[in-house]
Write an enzyme that holds these catalytic residues in place. Sequence first.
Site, PDB file in Angstrom:
ATOM      1  CG  HIS A  12      97.146  44.690  80.050  1.00 41.15           C
ATOM      2  ND1 HIS A  12      97.590  45.076  78.811  1.00 41.15           N
ATOM      3  CD2 HIS A  12      98.181  44.028  80.611  1.00 41.15           C
ATOM      4  CE1 HIS A  12      98.831  44.666  78.637  1.00 41.15           C
ATOM      5  NE2 HIS A  12      99.216  44.033  79.719  1.00 41.15           N
ATOM      6  CG  ASP A  51      96.378  47.679  77.162  1.00 42.15           C
ATOM      7  OD1 ASP A  51      95.978  47.878  78.322  1.00 42.15           O
ATOM      8  OD2 ASP A  51      97.045  46.673  76.839  1.00 42.15           O
ATOM      9  CB  SER A  57     103.547  45.470  79.421  1.00 43.93           C
ATOM     10  OG  SER A  57     103.281  45.647  80.783  1.00 43.93           O
TER      11      SER A  57
END
Length: 367
Positions: free
Chosen positions: A100, A134, A215
């Site tokens: 993402h 992801d 992240s």
Amino acid sequence: MTESEHPRGSRRWSPWVVLVAALVVGGCTSGSASSSATSTASGNSGAGSGSATVSACAVTPVANEVIPSVVTIAAHGPNGSGTGSGEVIKSDGYILTNNHVISIAAASGGSVEAQFSDGQVESATITGRDPQTDLAVLKVQSSRQLKVITLGSSSSVQVGEPVVAIGAPLGLSGTVTSGIVSALNRTVQVPGDNDSTALLVSAVQTDASINPGNSGALVDCEGKLVGVPTAGATVPSPSGESGGGSIGLGFAIPVDLAKSIADEIIATGRVTHAFFGVQTTPIPPAAAAQAGVPEGLFVQAVSPGGPAATAGLRPDDVITTINGEPATSNIQLEELTLTKKPGDTVSIGYNRAGHSAQATVTLAAQP
């Protein structure tokens, strides 16, 4: 943990628990669409059986060790831009991040840059990505020596173990937070590409603050990577919008799975997942009792010539067990396709017209 993208325009399955929160993934981005969603989480806590752990890491030496391996990622496309983070996993320039973080560039032929802890910025190319889990891998060309993060093993992580999260929440590079592993084996759905969902399998749950853009890396007290922070919960406002920052509920993809996906992307440029070849819908207990059928997954359709059909499953069957565990959710089958390889087998218990039977499904490669 995660970055929020706002483009313009043998486990025991416990009952699914609806999180009273919005699960946010992605980096700090420009655009109009929200990428937060109410999600469900499942799994068992895997609490360490009485084993003692220290209450906290000595964060400063951990941060000093890991920060040079963590990069801030900027992705740009015609429909918006965003920032996130990742970590160098190979000395020749490979960087692990979330899909993402870079999907806004990947979908439109945009550009990606990686900023290192010393401020140097390098152009990055997308080696490959896997929207279903992801995860994504980038590559930078650099003549200097890159600091590679040390990989740990998520299989040895215990509940209560101290962890440190390092990333770029809200674009603030080199941000460090700390906490503990608050649960293990969470299975969490998060927003994915093109209004689809990604599945975080056997995720590590932590109370270390995970905010949009975070992240990067979840590491243990030795600075070893144990997870890729990917999603964090926020309390929704009365209007339904997610509000505030971290509420101490974040999820990281376990490093063992992330490494497997990254290695395959580096080797082939893509990921081949397993294929089951069946479409199912859960039968609620009340409906099962009323219809006089067992609880489980009602088989709506079977792919002709697919693994399930070859194993003998048919429409109108009711799958009652999967590898010996009660069949309660479609997510169980989806998880198998992400954690197993083509050629692996799955034991299925099913009911057909009131008679119980067993089948062994040999998974194929996803078409």
